[in-house]
Design a protein around this motif. Structure first.
Motif, PDB file in Angstrom:
ATOM      1  N   TRP B  31      23.059  19.545  39.753  1.00  0.00           N
ATOM      2  CA  TRP B  31      22.266  20.629  39.150  1.00  0.00           C
ATOM      3  C   TRP B  31      21.868  21.689  40.176  1.00  0.00           C
ATOM      4  N   GLN B  32      21.972  21.342  41.455  1.00  0.00           N
ATOM      5  CA  GLN B  32      21.633  22.333  42.480  1.00  0.00           C
ATOM      6  C   GLN B  32      22.851  23.114  42.965  1.00  0.00           C
ATOM      7  N   ALA B  33      24.021  22.860  42.375  1.00  0.00           N
ATOM      8  CA  ALA B  33      25.225  23.603  42.760  1.00  0.00           C
ATOM      9  C   ALA B  33      25.060  25.079  42.384  1.00  0.00           C
ATOM     10  N   ARG B  34      25.569  25.938  43.246  1.00  0.00           N
ATOM     11  CA  ARG B  34      25.475  27.369  42.968  1.00  0.00           C
ATOM     12  C   ARG B  34      26.804  28.064  43.268  1.00  0.00           C
ATOM     13  N   LEU B  35      26.972  29.206  42.601  1.00  0.00           N
ATOM     14  CA  LEU B  35      28.194  30.002  42.694  1.00  0.00           C
ATOM     15  C   LEU B  35      27.861  31.346  43.342  1.00  0.00           C
ATOM     16  N   LEU B  36      28.634  31.734  44.338  1.00  0.00           N
ATOM     17  CA  LEU B  36      28.416  33.025  44.999  1.00  0.00           C
ATOM     18  C   LEU B  36      28.692  34.159  44.013  1.00  0.00           C
ATOM     19  N   VAL B  37      27.754  35.087  43.915  1.00  0.00           N
ATOM     20  CA  VAL B  37      27.950  36.245  43.026  1.00  0.00           C
ATOM     21  C   VAL B  37      28.832  37.270  43.736  1.00  0.00           C
ATOM     22  N   LEU B  38      29.933  37.596  43.109  1.00  0.00           N
ATOM     23  CA  LEU B  38      30.809  38.657  43.618  1.00  0.00           C
ATOM     24  C   LEU B  38      31.133  39.590  42.459  1.00  0.00           C
ATOM     25  N   HIS B  39      30.949  40.882  42.700  1.00  0.00           N
ATOM     26  CA  HIS B  39      31.364  41.893  41.721  1.00  0.00           C
ATOM     27  C   HIS B  39      32.534  42.639  42.329  1.00  0.00           C
ATOM     28  N   ASN B  40      33.702  42.468  41.759  1.00  0.00           N
ATOM     29  CA  ASN B  40      34.881  43.133  42.314  1.00  0.00           C
ATOM     30  C   ASN B  40      34.978  42.873  43.824  1.00  0.00           C
ATOM     31  N   TRP B  41      34.853  41.609  44.194  1.00  0.00           N
ATOM     32  CA  TRP B  41      35.010  41.130  45.575  1.00  0.00           C
ATOM     33  C   TRP B  41      33.826  41.468  46.486  1.00  0.00           C
ATOM     34  N   GLU B  42      32.781  42.077  45.944  1.00  0.00           N
ATOM     35  CA  GLU B  42      31.667  42.484  46.796  1.00  0.00           C
ATOM     36  C   GLU B  42      30.427  41.649  46.499  1.00  0.00           C
ATOM     37  N   PRO B  43      29.637  41.348  47.546  1.00  0.00           N
ATOM     38  CA  PRO B  43      28.480  40.469  47.349  1.00  0.00           C
ATOM     39  C   PRO B  43      27.303  41.224  46.730  1.00  0.00           C
ATOM     40  N   ALA B  63      38.317  30.083  35.589  1.00  0.00           N
ATOM     41  CA  ALA B  63      38.057  30.179  37.043  1.00  0.00           C
ATOM     42  C   ALA B  63      38.385  28.859  37.729  1.00  0.00           C
ATOM     43  N   GLU B  64      38.802  28.960  38.998  1.00  0.00           N
ATOM     44  CA  GLU B  64      38.968  27.783  39.840  1.00  0.00           C
ATOM     45  C   GLU B  64      37.937  27.891  40.948  1.00  0.00           C
ATOM     46  N   PHE B  65      37.447  26.728  41.403  1.00  0.00           N
ATOM     47  CA  PHE B  65      36.333  26.758  42.347  1.00  0.00           C
ATOM     48  C   PHE B  65      36.774  26.381  43.756  1.00  0.00           C
ATOM     49  N   VAL B  66      36.196  27.107  44.695  1.00  0.00           N
ATOM     50  CA  VAL B  66      36.430  26.855  46.112  1.00  0.00           C
ATOM     51  C   VAL B  66      35.106  26.355  46.696  1.00  0.00           C
ATOM     52  N   LEU B  67      35.144  25.219  47.377  1.00  0.00           N
ATOM     53  CA  LEU B  67      33.927  24.668  47.975  1.00  0.00           C
ATOM     54  C   LEU B  67      33.635  25.373  49.298  1.00  0.00           C
ATOM     55  N   ALA B  86      44.496  41.152  44.031  1.00  0.00           N
ATOM     56  CA  ALA B  86      43.956  41.051  45.386  1.00  0.00           C
ATOM     57  C   ALA B  86      42.934  42.157  45.614  1.00  0.00           C
ATOM     58  N   PRO B  87      42.032  41.954  46.589  1.00  0.00           N
ATOM     59  CA  PRO B  87      41.036  42.986  46.891  1.00  0.00           C
ATOM     60  C   PRO B  87      41.718  44.260  47.394  1.00  0.00           C
ATOM     61  N   PRO B  88      41.041  45.392  47.249  1.00  0.00           N
ATOM     62  CA  PRO B  88      41.586  46.632  47.793  1.00  0.00           C
ATOM     63  C   PRO B  88      41.659  46.540  49.313  1.00  0.00           C
ATOM     64  N   PRO B  89      42.611  47.237  49.927  1.00  0.00           N
ATOM     65  CA  PRO B  89      42.760  47.134  51.384  1.00  0.00           C
ATOM     66  C   PRO B  89      41.603  47.773  52.155  1.00  0.00           C
ATOM     67  N   PHE B  90      40.901  48.706  51.558  1.00  0.00           N
ATOM     68  CA  PHE B  90      39.827  49.378  52.295  1.00  0.00           C
ATOM     69  C   PHE B  90      38.454  48.978  51.767  1.00  0.00           C
ATOM     70  N   ARG B  91      37.467  49.064  52.641  1.00  0.00           N
ATOM     71  CA  ARG B  91      36.103  48.755  52.239  1.00  0.00           C
ATOM     72  C   ARG B  91      35.506  49.944  51.496  1.00  0.00           C
ATOM     73  N   LEU B 116      38.910  33.357  51.964  1.00  0.00           N
ATOM     74  CA  LEU B 116      39.575  32.307  51.192  1.00  0.00           C
ATOM     75  C   LEU B 116      40.105  32.851  49.863  1.00  0.00           C
ATOM     76  N   LEU B 117      39.257  33.578  49.142  1.00  0.00           N
ATOM     77  CA  LEU B 117      39.665  34.076  47.822  1.00  0.00           C
ATOM     78  C   LEU B 117      40.795  35.087  47.957  1.00  0.00           C
ATOM     79  N   ASP B 118      40.700  35.929  48.964  1.00  0.00           N
ATOM     80  CA  ASP B 118      41.751  36.923  49.199  1.00  0.00           C
ATOM     81  C   ASP B 118      43.082  36.220  49.468  1.00  0.00           C
ATOM     82  N   TRP B 119      43.020  35.169  50.282  1.00  0.00           N
ATOM     83  CA  TRP B 119      44.251  34.420  50.599  1.00  0.00           C
ATOM     84  C   TRP B 119      44.856  33.831  49.325  1.00  0.00           C
TER      85      TRP B 119
END
Lengths: 291, 291
Positions: B31-43, B63-67, B86-91, B116-119
């Motif tokens: 119940w304490q597991a949490r998921l990183l919030v990303l909007h279009n690859w951004e935190p 979705a698939e989960f990465v630990l 994939a994420p855009p090449p530029f920030r 990891l997600l980009d890979w």
């Protein structure tokens, strides 16, 4: 300055030529162009520890050429043989022997060739879309004809280190090591880690030893298949070992005197890694207080 | 000790859990597991510079989960969204802004997730045989159902360095930099090279400056997409610059006083790289004679 194995190569990598088809064609037609001799992925070593070379015409008709660089202006290539498969995961006795005999600068050229060819052999398809890719940039990349993705040789950073505590160094042995052999601990650096963090994590995971400050010592390429070995020393906060037996069969603390005796052939505290491995350079530098 | 951006993360990577399906399932059900919030690859960044987290149930059904690891025992995940590309090449400007605001240790967790997600997004197919691969080891690898090849996230070592000559440092600017920005020189380490050799080659190629001794300073992960930045200082044997204009738009020598003035906001010799970039750490450490 420390000189680990596989460093000190003298080839000019001639980066610009990878982008210049005309210059590359001229280099291949140059009468002084030479091809690295490889038998089943292993180098030919001359009596004075140099690599064997032959004419480009000795390559099979379907070979593709990788530009290793220029030796005082003279083009040097390696050949990629379609259908040859990938190299075996372990070093054969003949390869061990060749590596013991090669001059370090020559070993550097072999390392470049072996890593590049191995990468091509294992990366014939586009990781993005699954299409068969083609070599480009004189062998320093592959391009997908379908999605146009460009792929470049990978080099995997590995941290390799001893922990240090009260004048003693922590060394360990993996179950796969030859009998008696101990070496520095090592592991792949992971995404999201610095070198220093990877050193602390690996020593913690493998030996249960907490490490504070980390200092960098030296680096070497390791072409089996394509690691960058980054040698460091970590200051241990304790000498209590808690072994992860999935990783290490044993770990122990050794003194400078013990390491020096092993390296000069008078001691039997352990059997050292071979001279061309950076673990050897690291242990030697630590024992002589050069690192 | 230097603390470059993207270092100092506090997650326990819990390597053993990647190999233990039962433990992983329990972590996902925790119940304490949490998921990183990303909007279009951004935190998402909180007011105090921390990452935003949500419940695992907020992820789409496919979705698939990465630990990512454990935060004081509490499981932390990121979600891989099939078909997201994939994420855009530029920030983007919003990402630049987020990176300026994130605490360094929080940025380290973001860096791990993003790399990891980009890979995964760019490596859905087996490079050896072209078959679509499947995630394994809790997101720390992909396996081919056809040829059984195992693929692991790649991290590309990059050397980033200043040359030093008579108390001045060599910095340069790429055409793509914002106006006025100068930074350390940088380039990918190649197969068959040590860190020190790559530093000498890159400074030679880009600025035509010959370098002797090289010293290591610090390292950081750089998640755009997955570099290991290795910061060094090379001793230049000359201050004559011969620019490769394909690589650099300009290069120049700056004094410690000029760098210090730029970094404390009183100088205008150049515009410095952002604080989370290791080039900033390197220039700062050099100017204050800490490196």
């Amino acid at each position: 300055m420390l000189t680990p194995g596989f460093t000190g190569g003298t080839l000019d990598r001639a980066d610009a030529m990878r982008h210049d088809d005309d210059a590359l064609a001229a280099a291949m037609g140059n009468w002084q162009a030479r091809l690295l001799v490889l038998h089943n992925w292993e180098p030919e070593v001359t009596d004075d520890g140099r690599l064997g070379w032959t004419m480009l015409t000795e390559a099979p008709d379907d070979a593709e050429f990788v530009l290793l660089g220029l030796d005082r202006g003279r083009p040097r290539f390696a050949a990629l043989l379609p259908g040859q498969g990938a190299p075996p995961p372990f070093r054969s006795p003949t390869l061990f022997n060749a590596l013991e005999q090669l001059q370090p600068g020559e070993a550097a050229t072999f390392a470049t060739a072996r890593s590049l060819l191995d990468w091509h052999a294992r990366h014939g398809f586009c990781a993005r879309c699954g299409t068969a890719t083609a070599i480009f940039r004189a062998g320093w990349g592959r391009r997908c004809p379908n999605c146009r993705a460009e792929h470049f040789p990978r080099t995997d950073p590995v941290v390799i280190m001893i922990a240090e505590h009260n004048g003693r160094a922590l060394i360990g042995r993996q179950p796969s090591f030859p009998a008696g052999r101990y070496s520095a601990l090592a592991g792949f650096l992971e995404p999201g880690e610095s070198i220093e963090e990877a050193v602390r994590r690996e020593i913690g995971e493998e030996a249960g030893v907490e490490v504070g400050a980390v200092r960098y010592v030296a680096s070497q390429p390791w072409p089996f298949p394509s690691q960058l070995m980054i040698a460091c020393i970590g200051q241990a906060l304790t000498d209590q070992i808690m072994l992860d037996t999935n990783e290490l069969e044993d770990a122990k603390w050794v003194s400078r005197a013990e390491v020096l005796a092993v390296l000069n052939g008078t001691g039997d505290a352990f059997i050292a890694p071979p001279p061309y491995a950076i673990a050897h350079t690291l242990l030697d530098a630590w024992a002589r207080e050069l690192a």
